[in-house]
Motif scaffolding. Structure first.
Motif, mmCIF file in Angstrom:
data_model
loop_
_atom_site.group_PDB
_atom_site.id
_atom_site.type_symbol
_atom_site.label_atom_id
_atom_site.label_comp_id
_atom_site.label_asym_id
_atom_site.label_seq_id
_atom_site.Cartn_x
_atom_site.Cartn_y
_atom_site.Cartn_z
ATOM 1 N N ARG A 137 0.826 -1.212 0.000
ATOM 2 C CA ARG A 137 0.000 0.000 0.000
ATOM 3 C C ARG A 137 0.857 1.257 0.000
ATOM 4 N NH1 ARG A 137 -3.353 -2.836 4.655
ATOM 5 N NH2 ARG A 137 -4.632 -4.206 3.353
ATOM 6 N N ILE A 138 1.892 1.264 0.839
ATOM 7 C CA ILE A 138 2.793 2.418 0.889
ATOM 8 C C ILE A 138 3.494 2.598 -0.458
ATOM 9 C CG2 ILE A 138 4.940 3.295 1.916
ATOM 10 C CD1 ILE A 138 3.913 1.961 4.574
ATOM 11 N N LEU A 139 3.978 1.500 -1.019
ATOM 12 C CA LEU A 139 4.643 1.577 -2.327
ATOM 13 C C LEU A 139 3.685 2.066 -3.405
ATOM 14 C CD1 LEU A 139 6.836 -1.649 -2.213
ATOM 15 C CD2 LEU A 139 7.653 0.730 -2.206
ATOM 16 N N ASN A 140 2.404 1.674 -3.326
ATOM 17 C CA ASN A 140 1.405 2.143 -4.286
ATOM 18 C C ASN A 140 1.231 3.660 -4.192
ATOM 19 O OD1 ASN A 140 -0.872 -0.702 -3.847
ATOM 20 N ND2 ASN A 140 0.895 -0.512 -5.180
ATOM 21 N N VAL A 141 1.104 4.168 -2.965
ATOM 22 C CA VAL A 141 0.922 5.614 -2.785
ATOM 23 C C VAL A 141 2.153 6.369 -3.278
ATOM 24 C CG1 VAL A 141 0.656 7.440 -1.056
ATOM 25 C CG2 VAL A 141 -0.771 5.381 -0.922
ATOM 26 N N VAL A 142 3.333 5.874 -2.958
ATOM 27 C CA VAL A 142 4.558 6.538 -3.417
ATOM 28 C C VAL A 142 4.661 6.480 -4.946
ATOM 29 C CG1 VAL A 142 7.085 6.487 -3.346
ATOM 30 C CG2 VAL A 142 5.774 6.177 -1.237
ATOM 31 N N ALA A 143 4.384 5.318 -5.538
ATOM 32 C CA ALA A 143 4.475 5.183 -6.993
ATOM 33 C C ALA A 143 3.505 6.129 -7.696
ATOM 34 C CB ALA A 143 4.201 3.740 -7.425
ATOM 35 N N HIS A 144 2.314 6.295 -7.149
ATOM 36 C CA HIS A 144 1.345 7.183 -7.778
ATOM 37 C C HIS A 144 1.684 8.655 -7.529
ATOM 38 C CE1 HIS A 144 -1.805 4.473 -9.513
ATOM 39 N NE2 HIS A 144 -0.964 3.633 -8.939
ATOM 40 N N THR A 145 2.418 8.931 -6.468
ATOM 41 C CA THR A 145 2.953 10.279 -6.267
ATOM 42 C C THR A 145 4.034 10.555 -7.313
ATOM 43 O OG1 THR A 145 2.415 10.270 -3.912
ATOM 44 C CG2 THR A 145 4.149 11.793 -4.625
ATOM 45 N N VAL A 146 4.868 9.559 -7.583
ATOM 46 C CA VAL A 146 5.880 9.682 -8.638
ATOM 47 C C VAL A 146 5.188 9.867 -9.995
ATOM 48 C CG1 VAL A 146 7.724 8.452 -9.863
ATOM 49 C CG2 VAL A 146 7.658 8.443 -7.356
ATOM 50 N N PHE A 147 4.126 9.122 -10.235
ATOM 51 C CA PHE A 147 3.334 9.280 -11.453
ATOM 52 C C PHE A 147 2.839 10.719 -11.572
ATOM 53 C CE2 PHE A 147 -1.078 9.104 -13.224
ATOM 54 C CZ PHE A 147 -0.745 8.864 -14.555
ATOM 55 N N ALA A 148 2.336 11.275 -10.478
ATOM 56 C CA ALA A 148 1.861 12.662 -10.478
ATOM 57 C C ALA A 148 3.001 13.627 -10.802
ATOM 58 C CB ALA A 148 1.245 13.003 -9.122
ATOM 59 N N ALA A 149 4.166 13.386 -10.228
ATOM 60 C CA ALA A 149 5.323 14.245 -10.519
ATOM 61 C C ALA A 149 5.681 14.168 -12.001
ATOM 62 C CB ALA A 149 6.512 13.841 -9.652
ATOM 63 N N GLY A 150 5.578 12.984 -12.582
ATOM 64 C CA GLY A 150 5.843 12.827 -14.005
ATOM 65 C C GLY A 150 4.815 13.542 -14.866
ATOM 66 N N MET A 151 3.540 13.490 -14.459
ATOM 67 C CA MET A 151 2.517 14.220 -15.215
ATOM 68 C C MET A 151 2.781 15.723 -15.144
ATOM 69 S SD MET A 151 -1.172 12.314 -14.852
ATOM 70 C CE MET A 151 -1.440 12.714 -13.136
ATOM 71 N N TYR A 152 3.130 16.192 -13.956
ATOM 72 C CA TYR A 152 3.445 17.609 -13.774
ATOM 73 C C TYR A 152 4.649 17.996 -14.636
ATOM 74 C CZ TYR A 152 5.140 21.795 -11.330
ATOM 75 O OH TYR A 152 5.595 23.046 -11.024
ATOM 76 N N ALA A 153 5.690 17.167 -14.633
ATOM 77 C CA ALA A 153 6.871 17.434 -15.456
ATOM 78 C C ALA A 153 6.522 17.421 -16.940
ATOM 79 C CB ALA A 153 7.963 16.410 -15.157
ATOM 80 N N GLY A 154 5.668 16.484 -17.349
ATOM 81 C CA GLY A 154 5.234 16.440 -18.745
ATOM 82 C C GLY A 154 4.492 17.703 -19.144
ATOM 83 N N ALA A 155 3.637 18.194 -18.251
ATOM 84 C CA ALA A 155 2.897 19.423 -18.540
ATOM 85 C C ALA A 155 3.848 20.619 -18.610
ATOM 86 C CB ALA A 155 1.821 19.655 -17.466
ATOM 87 N N LEU A 156 4.829 20.663 -17.700
ATOM 88 C CA LEU A 156 5.824 21.740 -17.756
ATOM 89 C C LEU A 156 6.607 21.685 -19.064
ATOM 90 C CD1 LEU A 156 7.271 21.800 -14.133
ATOM 91 C CD2 LEU A 156 5.802 23.518 -15.208
ATOM 92 N N GLY A 157 6.982 20.492 -19.477
ATOM 93 C CA GLY A 157 7.720 20.320 -20.727
ATOM 94 C C GLY A 157 6.914 20.808 -21.921
ATOM 95 N N LEU A 158 5.631 20.476 -21.947
ATOM 96 C CA LEU A 158 4.774 20.939 -23.041
ATOM 97 C C LEU A 158 4.656 22.457 -23.037
ATOM 98 C CD1 LEU A 158 1.808 18.401 -23.144
ATOM 99 C CD2 LEU A 158 3.479 18.850 -24.936
ATOM 100 N N ARG A 159 4.530 23.019 -21.842
ATOM 101 C CA ARG A 159 4.431 24.478 -21.750
ATOM 102 C C ARG A 159 5.692 25.141 -22.262
ATOM 103 N NH1 ARG A 159 4.290 27.490 -16.143
ATOM 104 N NH2 ARG A 159 6.506 27.165 -16.436
ATOM 105 N N MET A 160 6.851 24.608 -21.874
ATOM 106 C CA MET A 160 8.126 25.182 -22.331
ATOM 107 C C MET A 160 8.298 24.994 -23.850
ATOM 108 S SD MET A 160 10.849 24.538 -19.241
ATOM 109 C CE MET A 160 10.868 22.783 -19.423
#
Length: 163
Positions: A137-160
């Motif tokens: 469960r802890i690994l799931n929450v952390v992995a999905h937080t990492v997923f969120a960071a990747g989505m945020y980074a992808g959006a920043l990349g598109l904006r740039m």
């Protein structure tokens, strides 16, 4: 519509790819088992015949191309979650992305694993049939937080890239 689809693909793929890199790092640094995308593909491949919940997906009959199906499903779901993020956060989010909406979507998506995929594959609700359920469960929450960071980074990349 094409721009929405393109943003969903890039943002979802970025989040999913970062989550995959995280899984590789956990495996190499700590020996955490990597996801078995063939079994996920088997689960998805058996859905059309109405088989949602299994005692043990490993004991179910294999389906053709299950490894490829698992990988495609993994990335397609990431793209779907990115589309949900873009709809929920609104069109302005892609122009000025912030981490919080991506993180909220990332945390909400843990529920799909806990209440559909894991019981569907035989692990029980939120991995309750596994001896290390709390660790999972802890690994799931952390992995999905990492997923969120990747989505945020992808959006920043598109904006740039569009600036």
């Amino acid at each position: 519509m094409l721009e929405f689809l393109w943003r969903s693909i890039v943002i979802g793929a970025a989040g999913t790819a970062l989550m995959d890199v995280w899984a590789i790092l956990l495996n190499r640094a700590f020996g955490v088992p990597s996801p078995n995308w063939a079994l996920v593909g088997r689960w998805f491949g058996r859905l059309p015949s109405g088989e949602v919940f299994h005692e043990d997906i490993g004991a179910a009959a294999p389906v053709a191309n299950e490894l490829a199906l698992g990988w495609v499903a993994h990335y397609a779901i990431g793209v779907l979650y990115a589309a949900v993020l873009l709809v929920v956060a609104g069109p302005g989010w892609a122009q000025s992305p912030t981490f919080l909406p991506a993180w909220i979507i990332g945390l909400v998506t843990v529920g799909a694993g806990w209440f559909l995929l894991q019981p569907g594959m035989g692990a029980g609700w939120a991995a309750s049939r596994r001896p290390n359920a709390n660790q999972i469960r802890i690994l799931n929450v952390v992995a999905h937080t990492v997923f969120a960071a990747g989505m945020y980074a992808g959006a920043l990349g598109l904006r740039m890239a569009s600036a």
